[in-house]
Design a protein around this motif. Sequence first.
Motif, PDB file in Angstrom:
ATOM      1  N   CYS A  97     -12.330  -2.746  27.339  1.00 47.67           N
ATOM      2  CA  CYS A  97     -13.166  -3.856  26.842  1.00 47.67           C
ATOM      3  C   CYS A  97     -13.358  -4.917  27.914  1.00 47.67           C
ATOM      4  CB  CYS A  97     -12.529  -4.469  25.598  1.00 47.67           C
ATOM      5  SG  CYS A  97     -12.700  -3.487  24.086  1.00 47.67           S
ATOM      6  N   ILE A  98     -12.322  -5.151  28.737  1.00 40.86           N
ATOM      7  CA  ILE A  98     -12.469  -6.113  29.837  1.00 40.86           C
ATOM      8  C   ILE A  98     -13.480  -5.600  30.861  1.00 40.86           C
ATOM      9  CG2 ILE A  98     -11.271  -7.179  31.786  1.00 40.86           C
ATOM     10  CD1 ILE A  98      -8.762  -7.291  30.050  1.00 40.86           C
ATOM     11  N   LEU A  99     -13.362  -4.321  31.235  1.00 38.39           N
ATOM     12  CA  LEU A  99     -14.254  -3.763  32.256  1.00 38.39           C
ATOM     13  C   LEU A  99     -15.706  -3.725  31.785  1.00 38.39           C
ATOM     14  CD1 LEU A  99     -12.028  -0.811  33.535  1.00 38.39           C
ATOM     15  CD2 LEU A  99     -12.363  -3.064  34.576  1.00 38.39           C
ATOM     16  N   GLY A 223      -9.273 -18.320  30.558  1.00 34.27           N
ATOM     17  CA  GLY A 223      -8.969 -18.592  29.149  1.00 34.27           C
ATOM     18  C   GLY A 223      -9.752 -17.695  28.212  1.00 34.27           C
ATOM     19  N   GLY A 224     -11.030 -17.455  28.523  1.00 34.78           N
ATOM     20  CA  GLY A 224     -11.842 -16.569  27.699  1.00 34.78           C
ATOM     21  C   GLY A 224     -11.375 -15.128  27.773  1.00 34.78           C
ATOM     22  N   SER A 229      -8.852 -10.790  25.074  1.00 37.66           N
ATOM     23  CA  SER A 229      -7.886  -9.691  25.149  1.00 37.66           C
ATOM     24  C   SER A 229      -6.935  -9.711  23.957  1.00 37.66           C
ATOM     25  CB  SER A 229      -7.088  -9.778  26.451  1.00 37.66           C
ATOM     26  OG  SER A 229      -7.951  -9.666  27.580  1.00 37.66           O
ATOM     27  N   MET A 230      -6.496 -10.914  23.553  1.00 34.27           N
ATOM     28  CA  MET A 230      -5.620 -11.014  22.391  1.00 34.27           C
ATOM     29  C   MET A 230      -6.338 -10.592  21.112  1.00 34.27           C
ATOM     30  SD  MET A 230      -2.635 -11.933  23.464  1.00 34.27           S
ATOM     31  CE  MET A 230      -3.028 -10.839  24.842  1.00 34.27           C
ATOM     32  N   LEU A 231      -7.613 -10.965  21.006  1.00 38.62           N
ATOM     33  CA  LEU A 231      -8.385 -10.589  19.820  1.00 38.62           C
ATOM     34  C   LEU A 231      -8.624  -9.083  19.745  1.00 38.62           C
ATOM     35  CD1 LEU A 231     -11.051 -13.453  19.651  1.00 38.62           C
ATOM     36  CD2 LEU A 231      -9.093 -13.096  18.142  1.00 38.62           C
ATOM     37  N   VAL A 232      -8.518  -8.402  20.871  1.00 38.32           N
ATOM     38  CA  VAL A 232      -8.655  -6.945  20.883  1.00 38.32           C
ATOM     39  C   VAL A 232      -7.297  -6.273  20.711  1.00 38.32           C
ATOM     40  CG1 VAL A 232      -9.327  -4.950  22.261  1.00 38.32           C
ATOM     41  CG2 VAL A 232     -10.756  -6.990  22.256  1.00 38.32           C
ATOM     42  N   PHE A 233      -6.323  -6.693  21.516  1.00 33.38           N
ATOM     43  CA  PHE A 233      -5.036  -6.003  21.564  1.00 33.38           C
ATOM     44  C   PHE A 233      -4.297  -6.073  20.235  1.00 33.38           C
ATOM     45  CE2 PHE A 233      -0.480  -5.839  22.334  1.00 33.38           C
ATOM     46  CZ  PHE A 233      -0.360  -4.727  23.145  1.00 33.38           C
TER      47      PHE A 233
END
Length: 301
Positions: A97-99, A223-224, A229-233
């Motif tokens: 999701c980050i990539l 921060g974003g 990442s927290m909202l996904v993980f």
Amino acid sequence: MLQALRRRLPGSRALAIAPPYLWLLLFFLVPFLLVVKISFSEMRFGIPPYEPLVQLQEEFIAVGLHLRSYVMLFSDSLYVATYLNSLRMAAVTTLVCILIGYPLAYSIARADPRYRHWLLLGVILPFWTSLLLRVYAWIGILRNEGLLNQALMWLGWIDAPLEIYRTDTAVYIGLVYTYLPFFVLPLYSHLVKLDLRLLEAAYDLGARPWRAFVSITLPLSRGGVIAGSMLVFIPVVGEFVVPELLGGANTLMIGRLMWTEFFSNTDWPMAAAVTTVMVLLLLVPLALFQYNQVRDMEGRR
């Protein structure tokens, strides 16, 4: 709790903060404590399917805490493998999701303001449809006779259908598709507020685009990235729908394990222990996220 808030905060602020605290108390802390209580119970056949912790026996009050569920949880390789596999799949999903999400959020934030809202609408649009329907649609796409294999065979890229459905690959595709908007939206809100004069100053000083991105854009959007990442993980660790519909029998995830213990085995203490340990594991990234938020707020002062 309310009295402590009133002592520490002015009256108006205490009234404003009290409802969220009450909400968390009633709908998170109390249910979680009930789950913890059940995890220390003993399984039985009946309604409810577990022994009470406190029992009145003649003139005595007997309190029984059973550790069977936790002993089995940490000694049985199946449960350990399920936790490790869930964390691995959540980490890989977050990385993908980050990539994918960072370039997408960056391009939307730098798009013409006239079209920016339409691009955001494209990210939000999947939420207008039920998650269950969207996952079912992926079944029609990924199965052997599905749209993906038919298209690849029609193009001549493959001779036989690819075995994607009911594999971990299908689960990864479903998870990334489901949770990508949760990463893009908070990151976009950071990138769109970025002061472009900082980039102009960097270019005036001779910095190349990639150098300006690494030195300015990436740190200011940290921060974003962390919030997304927290909202996904965190939700992926306990995901049930996507692994159940797209994964195979060997796809081990905590959500499926809890469902099996609750409804198939009717072992509520075991399911409650699995849930309790999962919540405690997720408190670690939540604490790191809170620590990062506090640092960002202190840095802005």
